[in-house]
Design a protein around this motif. Structure first.
Motif, PDB file in Angstrom:
ATOM      1  N   GLU A  60      30.800  77.983 -21.861  1.00 12.61           N
ATOM      2  CA  GLU A  60      31.346  79.181 -21.219  1.00 12.61           C
ATOM      3  C   GLU A  60      31.328  79.155 -19.958  1.00 12.61           C
ATOM      4  O   GLU A  60      30.434  78.788 -19.108  1.00 12.61           O
ATOM      5  CB  GLU A  60      30.628  80.466 -21.878  1.00 12.61           C
ATOM      6  CG  GLU A  60      29.119  80.533 -21.302  1.00 12.61           C
ATOM      7  CD  GLU A  60      28.530  81.647 -22.537  1.00 12.61           C
ATOM      8  OE1 GLU A  60      28.889  82.216 -23.217  1.00 12.61           O
ATOM      9  OE2 GLU A  60      27.416  81.857 -21.982  1.00 12.61           O
ATOM     10  N   GLY A  61      32.350  80.011 -19.421  1.00 15.40           N
ATOM     11  CA  GLY A  61      32.382  80.030 -17.947  1.00 15.40           C
ATOM     12  C   GLY A  61      32.743  78.961 -16.908  1.00 15.40           C
ATOM     13  O   GLY A  61      32.439  78.987 -15.873  1.00 15.40           O
ATOM     14  N   THR A  62      33.043  77.838 -17.498  1.00 12.34           N
ATOM     15  CA  THR A  62      33.195  76.569 -16.707  1.00 12.34           C
ATOM     16  C   THR A  62      34.762  76.383 -16.455  1.00 12.34           C
ATOM     17  O   THR A  62      35.656  76.843 -17.017  1.00 12.34           O
ATOM     18  CB  THR A  62      32.933  75.254 -17.539  1.00 12.34           C
ATOM     19  OG1 THR A  62      33.383  74.961 -18.764  1.00 12.34           O
ATOM     20  CG2 THR A  62      31.243  75.402 -17.681  1.00 12.34           C
ATOM     21  N   GLU A  63      34.919  75.501 -15.235  1.00 16.22           N
ATOM     22  CA  GLU A  63      36.363  75.410 -15.120  1.00 16.22           C
ATOM     23  C   GLU A  63      37.084  74.563 -16.270  1.00 16.22           C
ATOM     24  O   GLU A  63      38.286  75.115 -16.436  1.00 16.22           O
ATOM     25  CB  GLU A  63      36.302  74.493 -13.680  1.00 16.22           C
ATOM     26  CG  GLU A  63      37.790  74.105 -13.502  1.00 16.22           C
ATOM     27  CD  GLU A  63      38.370  75.307 -12.864  1.00 16.22           C
ATOM     28  OE1 GLU A  63      39.616  75.558 -12.793  1.00 16.22           O
ATOM     29  OE2 GLU A  63      37.792  76.342 -12.179  1.00 16.22           O
ATOM     30  N   MET A  86      29.289  79.723 -27.869  1.00 11.69           N
ATOM     31  CA  MET A  86      29.728  78.739 -26.719  1.00 11.69           C
ATOM     32  C   MET A  86      28.302  77.928 -26.153  1.00 11.69           C
ATOM     33  O   MET A  86      27.331  78.703 -26.153  1.00 11.69           O
ATOM     34  CB  MET A  86      30.431  79.323 -25.800  1.00 11.69           C
ATOM     35  CG  MET A  86      31.736  79.997 -26.130  1.00 11.69           C
ATOM     36  SD  MET A  86      32.996  78.862 -26.320  1.00 11.69           S
ATOM     37  CE  MET A  86      33.644  78.837 -24.648  1.00 11.69           C
ATOM     38  N   GLY A  87      28.490  76.936 -25.619  1.00 12.41           N
ATOM     39  CA  GLY A  87      27.406  76.386 -24.966  1.00 12.41           C
ATOM     40  C   GLY A  87      27.380  76.894 -23.486  1.00 12.41           C
ATOM     41  O   GLY A  87      28.240  77.680 -22.938  1.00 12.41           O
ATOM     42  N   THR A  88      26.151  76.985 -22.762  1.00  9.35           N
ATOM     43  CA  THR A  88      26.170  77.350 -21.518  1.00  9.35           C
ATOM     44  C   THR A  88      25.726  76.214 -20.625  1.00  9.35           C
ATOM     45  O   THR A  88      25.270  75.115 -21.040  1.00  9.35           O
ATOM     46  CB  THR A  88      24.793  78.482 -21.281  1.00  9.35           C
ATOM     47  OG1 THR A  88      23.785  77.599 -21.585  1.00  9.35           O
ATOM     48  CG2 THR A  88      24.857  79.474 -22.397  1.00  9.35           C
ATOM     49  N   VAL A  89      25.768  76.628 -19.252  1.00  6.09           N
ATOM     50  CA  VAL A  89      25.461  75.392 -18.062  1.00  6.09           C
ATOM     51  C   VAL A  89      24.069  75.117 -18.317  1.00  6.09           C
ATOM     52  O   VAL A  89      23.531  74.032 -18.285  1.00  6.09           O
ATOM     53  CB  VAL A  89      25.951  75.873 -16.881  1.00  6.09           C
ATOM     54  CG1 VAL A  89      27.438  75.903 -16.851  1.00  6.09           C
ATOM     55  CG2 VAL A  89      25.273  77.056 -16.474  1.00  6.09           C
ATOM     56  N   ASP A  90      23.179  76.002 -18.727  1.00  6.61           N
ATOM     57  CA  ASP A  90      21.680  75.747 -19.024  1.00  6.61           C
ATOM     58  C   ASP A  90      21.464  74.655 -20.355  1.00  6.61           C
ATOM     59  O   ASP A  90      20.607  74.048 -20.073  1.00  6.61           O
ATOM     60  CB  ASP A  90      20.874  77.074 -19.245  1.00  6.61           C
ATOM     61  CG  ASP A  90      20.705  77.741 -18.093  1.00  6.61           C
ATOM     62  OD1 ASP A  90      20.969  77.233 -16.746  1.00  6.61           O
ATOM     63  OD2 ASP A  90      20.286  78.833 -18.194  1.00  6.61           O
ATOM     64  N   ASP A  91      22.486  74.909 -21.260  1.00  4.84           N
ATOM     65  CA  ASP A  91      22.204  73.736 -22.319  1.00  4.84           C
ATOM     66  C   ASP A  91      22.389  72.357 -21.922  1.00  4.84           C
ATOM     67  O   ASP A  91      21.668  71.517 -22.141  1.00  4.84           O
ATOM     68  CB  ASP A  91      22.996  74.380 -23.281  1.00  4.84           C
ATOM     69  CG  ASP A  91      23.014  75.400 -24.176  1.00  4.84           C
ATOM     70  OD1 ASP A  91      21.905  75.866 -24.317  1.00  4.84           O
ATOM     71  OD2 ASP A  91      23.899  76.156 -24.527  1.00  4.84           O
ATOM     72  N   ILE A  92      23.256  72.330 -20.718  1.00  6.09           N
ATOM     73  CA  ILE A  92      23.682  70.885 -20.437  1.00  6.09           C
ATOM     74  C   ILE A  92      22.416  70.362 -19.416  1.00  6.09           C
ATOM     75  O   ILE A  92      21.871  69.298 -19.489  1.00  6.09           O
ATOM     76  CB  ILE A  92      25.270  70.960 -19.583  1.00  6.09           C
ATOM     77  CG1 ILE A  92      26.124  71.424 -20.470  1.00  6.09           C
ATOM     78  CG2 ILE A  92      25.211  69.754 -18.961  1.00  6.09           C
ATOM     79  CD1 ILE A  92      26.145  70.568 -21.474  1.00  6.09           C
ATOM     80  N   GLY A  93      22.163  71.759 -18.531  1.00  5.97           N
ATOM     81  CA  GLY A  93      20.811  71.344 -17.451  1.00  5.97           C
ATOM     82  C   GLY A  93      19.575  70.873 -18.372  1.00  5.97           C
ATOM     83  O   GLY A  93      19.027  69.902 -17.840  1.00  5.97           O
ATOM     84  N   GLN A  94      19.314  71.475 -19.540  1.00 13.37           N
ATOM     85  CA  GLN A  94      18.262  71.089 -20.473  1.00 13.37           C
ATOM     86  C   GLN A  94      18.337  69.746 -20.777  1.00 13.37           C
ATOM     87  O   GLN A  94      17.229  69.026 -20.908  1.00 13.37           O
ATOM     88  CB  GLN A  94      17.799  71.970 -21.592  1.00 13.37           C
ATOM     89  CG  GLN A  94      17.624  73.540 -21.046  1.00 13.37           C
ATOM     90  CD  GLN A  94      16.201  73.558 -20.209  1.00 13.37           C
ATOM     91  OE1 GLN A  94      15.374  72.609 -20.409  1.00 13.37           O
ATOM     92  NE2 GLN A  94      16.032  74.236 -19.140  1.00 13.37           N
ATOM     93  N   ALA A  95      19.523  69.392 -21.131  1.00 10.45           N
ATOM     94  CA  ALA A  95      19.700  67.844 -21.700  1.00 10.45           C
ATOM     95  C   ALA A  95      19.417  67.047 -20.414  1.00 10.45           C
ATOM     96  O   ALA A  95      18.879  65.855 -20.766  1.00 10.45           O
ATOM     97  CB  ALA A  95      21.068  67.658 -22.096  1.00 10.45           C
ATOM     98  N   ASP A 115      26.673  69.777 -27.985  1.00  8.38           N
ATOM     99  CA  ASP A 115      28.008  70.476 -28.661  1.00  8.38           C
ATOM    100  C   ASP A 115      27.927  71.437 -29.493  1.00  8.38           C
ATOM    101  O   ASP A 115      28.927  72.064 -30.075  1.00  8.38           O
ATOM    102  CB  ASP A 115      29.237  69.556 -28.676  1.00  8.38           C
ATOM    103  CG  ASP A 115      28.833  68.705 -29.991  1.00  8.38           C
ATOM    104  OD1 ASP A 115      27.804  68.763 -30.604  1.00  8.38           O
ATOM    105  OD2 ASP A 115      29.670  68.015 -30.370  1.00  8.38           O
ATOM    106  N   GLY A 116      26.547  71.688 -29.809  1.00  9.39           N
ATOM    107  CA  GLY A 116      26.422  72.790 -30.731  1.00  9.39           C
ATOM    108  C   GLY A 116      26.629  72.228 -32.317  1.00  9.39           C
ATOM    109  O   GLY A 116      26.897  72.898 -33.261  1.00  9.39           O
ATOM    110  N   GLY A 117      27.075  70.900 -32.492  1.00  8.71           N
ATOM    111  CA  GLY A 117      27.442  70.331 -33.587  1.00  8.71           C
ATOM    112  C   GLY A 117      28.911  70.312 -33.937  1.00  8.71           C
ATOM    113  O   GLY A 117      29.449  70.035 -34.899  1.00  8.71           O
ATOM    114  N   ILE A 118      29.636  70.486 -32.959  1.00  3.96           N
ATOM    115  CA  ILE A 118      31.089  70.516 -33.072  1.00  3.96           C
ATOM    116  C   ILE A 118      31.784  69.281 -33.600  1.00  3.96           C
ATOM    117  O   ILE A 118      32.560  69.092 -34.425  1.00  3.96           O
ATOM    118  CB  ILE A 118      31.829  71.387 -31.983  1.00  3.96           C
ATOM    119  CG1 ILE A 118      33.350  71.444 -32.319  1.00  3.96           C
ATOM    120  CG2 ILE A 118      31.961  69.976 -30.548  1.00  3.96           C
ATOM    121  CD1 ILE A 118      34.178  72.277 -31.175  1.00  3.96           C
TER     122      ILE A 118
END
Length: 127
Positions: A60-63, A86-95, A115-118
């Motif tokens: 969410e909220g990404t370009e 939706m995922g967040t930029v923090d989800d990616i950051g934690q990865a 990707d939340g299992g998508i």
């Protein structure tokens, strides 16, 4: 580049995993990065250099979401994600934090799907 100079983090997108109409250029690019990552993991691994990729889902909220997703279709996107959000930029950051940490010292040549299992669920949605 991850914080450890012996790590290389390449970001992919799901477009390289599945064929899509009018997206041949993106699919070829992402598939090439995937193969490059695996080749570098093999070639550089004996030097202690780890190479991996992160494939984000809808964030969410990404370009990317602004350009590729019609806001009126957000419910449809969320329905395809098994975690129902939706995922967040923090989800990616934690990865990234995980991959840069000692917890992933034996990870090399891997694609981490955040990707939340998508991806596991694509094409299996009940109607």
């Amino acid at each position: 580049m991850a914080s450890d100079p012996r790590q290389l983090d390449l970001h992919l997108g799901r477009q390289g995993l599945h064929a899509r109409a009018f997206q041949a250029h993106v699919s070829a690019d992402r598939s090439g990065i995937d193969t490059l990552m695996k080749n570098l993991a093999i070639e550089w691994g004996h030097h202690g250099i780890r190479v991996y990729s992160i494939v984000p889902g809808p964030i969410e909220g990404t370009e990317g979401m602004k350009r590729l997703a019609d806001p009126s279709q957000e419910d449809r996107v969320v329905d395809a994600v098994r975690l129902r959000r939706m995922g967040t930029v923090d989800d990616i950051g934690q990865a990234v934090v995980f991959l840069a940490s000692p917890a992933s010292d034996f990870v090399n040549g891997h694609i981490l799907y955040v990707d939340g299992g998508i991806l596991a669920y694509i094409g299996k949605q009940p109607k």
